[in-house]
Scaffold this motif. Structure first.
Motif, mmCIF file in Angstrom:
data_model
loop_
_atom_site.group_PDB
_atom_site.id
_atom_site.type_symbol
_atom_site.label_atom_id
_atom_site.label_comp_id
_atom_site.label_asym_id
_atom_site.label_seq_id
_atom_site.Cartn_x
_atom_site.Cartn_y
_atom_site.Cartn_z
ATOM 1 N N VAL A 73 73.057 52.291 89.589
ATOM 2 C CA VAL A 73 73.790 53.406 88.985
ATOM 3 C C VAL A 73 75.198 53.540 89.561
ATOM 4 C CG1 VAL A 73 73.834 55.907 88.628
ATOM 5 C CG2 VAL A 73 71.677 54.652 88.433
ATOM 6 N N ASP A 74 75.334 53.374 90.881
ATOM 7 C CA ASP A 74 76.627 53.571 91.542
ATOM 8 C C ASP A 74 77.676 52.573 91.070
ATOM 9 O OD1 ASP A 74 75.605 55.678 92.996
ATOM 10 O OD2 ASP A 74 75.062 54.438 94.727
ATOM 11 N N ASN A 75 77.258 51.408 90.624
ATOM 12 C CA ASN A 75 78.201 50.392 90.172
ATOM 13 C C ASN A 75 78.177 50.209 88.654
ATOM 14 O OD1 ASN A 75 79.530 49.227 92.611
ATOM 15 N ND2 ASN A 75 77.401 48.886 93.222
ATOM 16 N N SER A 76 77.684 51.218 87.966
ATOM 17 C CA SER A 76 77.709 51.215 86.503
ATOM 18 C C SER A 76 78.809 52.151 86.020
ATOM 19 C CB SER A 76 76.348 51.667 85.954
ATOM 20 O OG SER A 76 75.329 50.762 86.318
ATOM 21 N N LYS A 77 79.319 51.903 84.828
ATOM 22 C CA LYS A 77 80.423 52.701 84.299
ATOM 23 C C LYS A 77 80.105 53.188 82.889
ATOM 24 C CE LYS A 77 84.041 50.434 87.016
ATOM 25 N NZ LYS A 77 84.401 51.633 87.787
ATOM 26 N N THR A 78 80.629 54.368 82.571
ATOM 27 C CA THR A 78 80.408 54.981 81.269
ATOM 28 C C THR A 78 81.721 55.528 80.731
ATOM 29 O OG1 THR A 78 78.181 55.639 81.924
ATOM 30 C CG2 THR A 78 79.110 56.748 80.021
ATOM 31 N N HIS A 79 81.934 55.356 79.418
ATOM 32 C CA HIS A 79 83.158 55.849 78.782
ATOM 33 C C HIS A 79 82.795 56.562 77.492
ATOM 34 C CE1 HIS A 79 87.293 56.073 77.480
ATOM 35 N NE2 HIS A 79 87.013 55.416 76.370
ATOM 36 N N HIS A 80 83.276 57.788 77.334
ATOM 37 C CA HIS A 80 83.007 58.579 76.131
ATOM 38 C C HIS A 80 84.185 58.470 75.175
ATOM 39 C CE1 HIS A 80 83.239 62.443 73.829
ATOM 40 N NE2 HIS A 80 82.001 62.104 73.577
ATOM 41 N N THR A 81 83.890 58.213 73.888
ATOM 42 C CA THR A 81 84.917 58.171 72.848
ATOM 43 C C THR A 81 84.479 59.102 71.717
ATOM 44 O OG1 THR A 81 84.102 56.491 71.291
ATOM 45 C CG2 THR A 81 85.023 55.694 73.374
ATOM 46 N N PHE A 149 79.514 62.316 84.385
ATOM 47 C CA PHE A 149 78.173 62.798 84.075
ATOM 48 C C PHE A 149 77.264 62.326 85.198
ATOM 49 C CE2 PHE A 149 79.995 64.206 80.485
ATOM 50 C CZ PHE A 149 80.049 63.401 79.366
ATOM 51 N N GLY A 150 76.832 63.233 86.052
ATOM 52 C CA GLY A 150 75.921 62.866 87.126
ATOM 53 C C GLY A 150 76.502 61.869 88.096
ATOM 54 N N GLY A 151 77.814 61.924 88.309
ATOM 55 C CA GLY A 151 78.451 61.036 89.271
ATOM 56 C C GLY A 151 78.853 59.696 88.703
ATOM 57 N N ILE A 152 78.673 59.486 87.390
ATOM 58 C CA ILE A 152 79.052 58.219 86.784
ATOM 59 C C ILE A 152 80.562 58.148 86.639
ATOM 60 C CG2 ILE A 152 78.753 56.747 84.748
ATOM 61 C CD1 ILE A 152 76.160 58.299 84.226
ATOM 62 N N ASP A 153 81.123 56.991 86.929
ATOM 63 C CA ASP A 153 82.561 56.816 86.792
ATOM 64 C C ASP A 153 82.945 56.659 85.333
ATOM 65 O OD1 ASP A 153 82.847 54.771 89.764
ATOM 66 O OD2 ASP A 153 83.018 56.935 89.501
ATOM 67 N N PHE A 154 84.060 57.269 84.955
ATOM 68 C CA PHE A 154 84.624 57.089 83.620
ATOM 69 C C PHE A 154 85.932 56.327 83.760
ATOM 70 C CE2 PHE A 154 81.581 60.196 82.720
ATOM 71 C CZ PHE A 154 81.346 60.197 81.353
ATOM 72 N N SER A 155 86.071 55.277 82.983
ATOM 73 C CA SER A 155 87.314 54.524 82.985
ATOM 74 C C SER A 155 87.803 54.393 81.560
ATOM 75 C CB SER A 155 87.098 53.146 83.617
ATOM 76 O OG SER A 155 86.049 52.479 82.964
ATOM 77 N N LYS A 156 89.036 53.989 81.397
ATOM 78 C CA LYS A 156 89.670 54.037 80.077
ATOM 79 C C LYS A 156 89.750 52.656 79.451
ATOM 80 C CE LYS A 156 93.574 56.179 77.762
ATOM 81 N NZ LYS A 156 94.811 56.931 77.932
ATOM 82 N N LEU A 157 89.222 52.553 78.238
ATOM 83 C CA LEU A 157 89.324 51.311 77.488
ATOM 84 C C LEU A 157 90.734 51.129 76.960
ATOM 85 C CD1 LEU A 157 86.074 51.256 75.364
ATOM 86 C CD2 LEU A 157 86.775 49.524 76.963
ATOM 87 N N GLY A 158 91.179 49.882 76.853
ATOM 88 C CA GLY A 158 92.504 49.628 76.320
ATOM 89 C C GLY A 158 92.448 49.215 74.869
ATOM 90 N N GLY A 159 93.333 49.780 74.068
ATOM 91 C CA GLY A 159 93.634 49.285 72.729
ATOM 92 C C GLY A 159 92.464 49.046 71.808
ATOM 93 N N GLY A 160 91.464 49.941 71.801
ATOM 94 C CA GLY A 160 90.378 49.801 70.845
ATOM 95 C C GLY A 160 89.428 48.661 71.148
ATOM 96 N N ALA A 161 89.322 48.235 72.413
ATOM 97 C CA ALA A 161 88.390 47.177 72.744
ATOM 98 C C ALA A 161 86.983 47.664 72.506
ATOM 99 C CB ALA A 161 88.566 46.764 74.207
#
Length: 213
Positions: A73-81, A149-161
């Motif tokens: 979990v600590d090394n997993s990433k989640t991004h909301h769009t 969400f629950g300590g999950i990292d959020f990072s930003k996708l580039g250009g509609g990837a």
């Protein structure tokens, strides 16, 4: 009242016996028009639970899934769009072989599909150009307004990837660059029409050769 449905889930994977960063699951939960304030995501080593409500679609999405094996979990990433929840889940066990399936239960479910835009065969994954997408997903862009969400990292996708963004929810205007392109196209149209009118004026008395020029 809003209806409750199980959202469509797309998945693909990579594996490695020696490099943790190449040992992961791609997961996309298609839940259009669900704002961060209306969703709850609980990611655990053995599975995840998701609940989110779309006020515009009058729909509540709920998902409860148990993974085939554990994730880190600590090394997993989640991004909301505006169209979905995109995840890169690090497999806990370093192993050359693919997981035989995503879910612990071997029974087939109608809402889970292979993400063919990201999937490659196990024996071809070293040649697959997945690094660009993965770097964009976790490419050092800090936490956004989504927070975590629950300590999950959020990072930003580039250009509609990410193919999961395409054609979902009708939210294209929320992605940077699309509105700009539309506005530029609108601005160009009068100029093109003016050019045609000028060409027509200049062509009077010069014959069809000037049109061809």
């Amino acid at each position: 009242m809003s209806s409750q449905v199980t959202p469509e889930v797309l998945w693909a994977q990579r594996s490695s016996a020696s490099e943790p960063e190449k040992n992961y699951i791609y997961l996309t939960i298609n839940v259009p028009d669900v704002p961060p304030s209306n969703l709850k995501l609980d990611l655990k080593p053995t599975g995840l639970t998701f609940t989110g409500t779309s006020d515009t679609k009058k729909t509540t999405y709920h998902l409860d899934m148990a993974f085939y094996d554990e994730i880190d979990v600590d090394n997993s990433k989640t991004h909301h769009t505006p169209a979905n929840i995109q995840m890169v889940l690090r497999k806990k066990e370093l192993k050359e072989e693919y997981w035989p399936r995503l879910l612990k239960d071997s029974a087939k479910v109608h809402w889970l599909r292979t993400d063919f835009d990201k999937w490659v065969d196990e024996d071809e994954q070293n040649e697959a150009p997945e690094d660009d997408y993965l770097n964009q997903f976790g490419g050092g862009a800090g936490l956004g307004e989504d927070g975590g969400f629950g300590g999950i990292d959020f990072s930003k996708l580039g250009g509609g990837a990410g193919a999961g963004l395409e054609g979902l929810g009708g939210d294209g205007g929320d992605f940077e660059g699309e509105d700009e392109g539309a506005e530029e196209g609108d601005d160009d149209m009068p100029d093109l029409e003016d050019d045609k009118e000028e060409g027509a004026e200049e062509g009077k008395g010069k014959g069809k050769d000037s049109d061809a020029a």
